[in-house]
Design a protein around this motif. Sequence first.
Motif, PDB file in Angstrom:
ATOM      1  N   LEU A  92       0.797  -1.237   0.000  1.00  0.00           N
ATOM      2  CA  LEU A  92       0.000   0.000   0.000  1.00  0.00           C
ATOM      3  C   LEU A  92       0.827   1.283   0.000  1.00  0.00           C
ATOM      4  N   PRO A 113       0.604   3.319  -3.593  1.00  0.00           N
ATOM      5  CA  PRO A 113      -0.615   4.122  -3.780  1.00  0.00           C
ATOM      6  C   PRO A 113      -0.778   5.239  -2.749  1.00  0.00           C
ATOM      7  N   LEU A 114      -0.337   5.044  -1.529  1.00  0.00           N
ATOM      8  CA  LEU A 114      -0.446   6.113  -0.530  1.00  0.00           C
ATOM      9  C   LEU A 114       0.437   7.306  -0.910  1.00  0.00           C
ATOM     10  N   GLU A 164      -1.142   9.103  -3.768  1.00  0.00           N
ATOM     11  CA  GLU A 164      -2.283   9.890  -3.302  1.00  0.00           C
ATOM     12  C   GLU A 164      -1.826  11.193  -2.645  1.00  0.00           C
ATOM     13  N   TRP A 186      -0.598  11.298   0.406  1.00  0.00           N
ATOM     14  CA  TRP A 186      -0.799  11.210   1.858  1.00  0.00           C
ATOM     15  C   TRP A 186       0.543  10.891   2.537  1.00  0.00           C
ATOM     16  N   HIS A 218      -0.023  11.389   6.800  1.00  0.00           N
ATOM     17  CA  HIS A 218      -1.468  11.262   6.989  1.00  0.00           C
ATOM     18  C   HIS A 218      -1.723  10.119   7.984  1.00  0.00           C
ATOM     19  N   VAL A 275      -3.745   7.697   7.897  1.00  0.00           N
ATOM     20  CA  VAL A 275      -3.896   6.400   7.223  1.00  0.00           C
ATOM     21  C   VAL A 275      -2.526   5.811   6.889  1.00  0.00           C
ATOM     22  N   LEU A 281      -0.900   4.628  10.151  1.00  0.00           N
ATOM     23  CA  LEU A 281      -1.499   3.372  10.625  1.00  0.00           C
ATOM     24  C   LEU A 281      -1.039   2.192   9.759  1.00  0.00           C
ATOM     25  N   THR A 282      -0.974   2.425   8.434  1.00  0.00           N
ATOM     26  CA  THR A 282      -0.515   1.381   7.515  1.00  0.00           C
ATOM     27  C   THR A 282       0.943   1.029   7.810  1.00  0.00           C
ATOM     28  N   PRO A 302      -8.955   6.918  -4.736  1.00  0.00           N
ATOM     29  CA  PRO A 302      -7.869   6.155  -5.365  1.00  0.00           C
ATOM     30  C   PRO A 302      -7.305   5.009  -4.539  1.00  0.00           C
ATOM     31  N   LEU A 303      -7.472   5.036  -3.223  1.00  0.00           N
ATOM     32  CA  LEU A 303      -6.846   3.979  -2.413  1.00  0.00           C
ATOM     33  C   LEU A 303      -7.710   2.732  -2.255  1.00  0.00           C
ATOM     34  N   LEU A 350      -6.376  -1.200  -1.557  1.00  0.00           N
ATOM     35  CA  LEU A 350      -6.789  -1.778  -0.267  1.00  0.00           C
ATOM     36  C   LEU A 350      -7.532  -3.098  -0.479  1.00  0.00           C
ATOM     37  N   VAL A 382      -7.415   0.351   8.633  1.00  0.00           N
ATOM     38  CA  VAL A 382      -6.886   1.283   7.634  1.00  0.00           C
ATOM     39  C   VAL A 382      -7.945   1.578   6.567  1.00  0.00           C
ATOM     40  N   LEU A 400     -10.639   3.799   8.110  1.00  0.00           N
ATOM     41  CA  LEU A 400     -10.191   5.188   8.256  1.00  0.00           C
ATOM     42  C   LEU A 400     -10.139   5.897   6.897  1.00  0.00           C
ATOM     43  N   THR A 401      -9.670   5.158   5.879  1.00  0.00           N
ATOM     44  CA  THR A 401      -9.609   5.705   4.517  1.00  0.00           C
ATOM     45  C   THR A 401     -11.025   6.020   4.014  1.00  0.00           C
ATOM     46  N   GLU A 409     -12.461   9.055   5.628  1.00  0.00           N
ATOM     47  CA  GLU A 409     -11.840  10.257   5.055  1.00  0.00           C
ATOM     48  C   GLU A 409     -12.478  10.603   3.702  1.00  0.00           C
ATOM     49  N   TYR A 410     -12.615   9.603   2.835  1.00  0.00           N
ATOM     50  CA  TYR A 410     -13.180   9.842   1.504  1.00  0.00           C
ATOM     51  C   TYR A 410     -14.664  10.208   1.570  1.00  0.00           C
TER      52      TYR A 410
END
Lengths: 269, 269
Positions: free
Chosen positions: A150, A153-154, A157, A159, A162, A164, A167-168, B149-150, B154, B164, B167-168, B171-172
């Motif tokens: 992940l 992609p994070l 994005e 982030w 962030h 998220v 936490l990831t 996008p995430l 995920l 995660v 939380l994502t 947020e979205y």
Amino acid sequence: MQTSLPQHPIGVFDSGVGGLTVVRALMDRLPFENIIYFGDTARVPYGVKSVATIEHYTQQIADFLLRQQVKILIIACNTMAAVAADKVRAASPVPVLDVIEAGARNAVARSASGGIGVIGTPTTINSNAYARAIHRLNPDSRVYSQACPLFVPLVEEGWLDHPVTRLTAQEYLKPVFVESIDTLVLGCTHYPLIKPLLSDITGQRLQLVDSALSIADQAAQLLQDSGLANPQHELPDYQYYVTDLPVKFQTIGERFLGRSLNRLDLVSL
Amino acid sequence: MQTSLPQHPIGVFDSGVGGLTVVRALMDRLPFENIIYFGDTARVPYGVKSVATIEHYTQQIADFLLRQQVKILIIACNTMAAVAADKVRAASPVPVLDVIEAGARNAVARSASGGIGVIGTPTTINSNAYARAIHRLNPDSRVYSQACPLFVPLVEEGWLDHPVTRLTAQEYLKPVFVESIDTLVLGCTHYPLIKPLLSDITGQRLQLVDSALSIADQAAQLLQDSGLANPQHELPDYQYYVTDLPVKFQTIGERFLGRSLNRLDLVSL
């Protein structure tokens, strides 16, 4: 057979935008070198493709850059380095550096205990290429690897700091922390952008090895040793080639590069 | 010019593995229909590519399936549907259904207030294709779109019910909740796998429209109306084609399909 000259450019390539962190490190370390970057944005990401496909695409890109008379080839994509570096090296008339070899060298030099962790995309980790490269340099080292699918992609994005992403990272690093290692290799060119966050989580427990910085040091050494360093102190040329121009490429690219992306051209292989 | 027959298969295609949620819905809704699936796994994801590239690839796949004598074509990829459905439809000798049209129809039918939210990949959302499809059906509707996008990475990580992902999603969905909408279209074939989590977050506030279920209903109606429903009550044939066989394709594919993936063949276009 071409002859390499000091004014020839350094060729850097990646499956997409990530290798621009390597270009950034090269610009800082070698500010008078001309650089050609190739990002295979039409076919990104490589991390989910088969070995045969990755080998084929990688050789196509190396051939393209060799036709531009690059004096060294830098494989800035961990997936390509893991899967196809040996084949590219065997076929290349110029020296080939790759991020895995560079990161492994730096990690072995810096680890006091010999316990080294590696994080990367699933394909890089599954290939076991870092473990092989590290063991070739120090057969006594112990390598612990963790895939972090992940993170790319994070980062894309945006982030970078962030909750998220934090936490990831905590989730992915949990098994890493219980291993007795003192050094962690960021085995993906996207990861330098979240180095502050990762450094915050790892704290004093681990020193982080950034393979973009590692390969810039290795390239500087190679150019000096081979007499191929560009002696001119003028503004160098930077040229970027991509195979597709996706939405936000400019934005994301400039975030990776840390400056403007000029001379960006679309090519097909 | 080929003539379609009831025993001919339904052709379903996607950029990768996501369209298997559509195949799953078709298997449940139309258990006697033969199905051919095509996933362009060598070139996934389409969501980050340019319009010209997506159009070119989409037509290549449609042509491949038409050579297999499919009786209808189902574009199960939201990105392809958003960018290339009109061109495929114009060139096709058989009916073409797409997930966007199907999701839009279902949302318009179910929304009481006319306020409809759409979530999807950046390319799908940027194309504005859902808003156009919804407004064609009901010019009074109000559409609110949000790129997520995430969610795809995920889902592919398998974090279907993970803090995660939660939380994502929170947020979205934050900006979505302040809009006066009563219906939310899951505008990406990966999203049915996190429908329980999304449903948990949206609660009673929003009804979720799953475009995989929507298109299965639309296909059933079309086959009945056109006399092309397969009258046989025998075990149907399911055939899967992919352009690359990445690591974990089988695992991820079976998670999407909800059953075993047999007859999986590699082809190149």
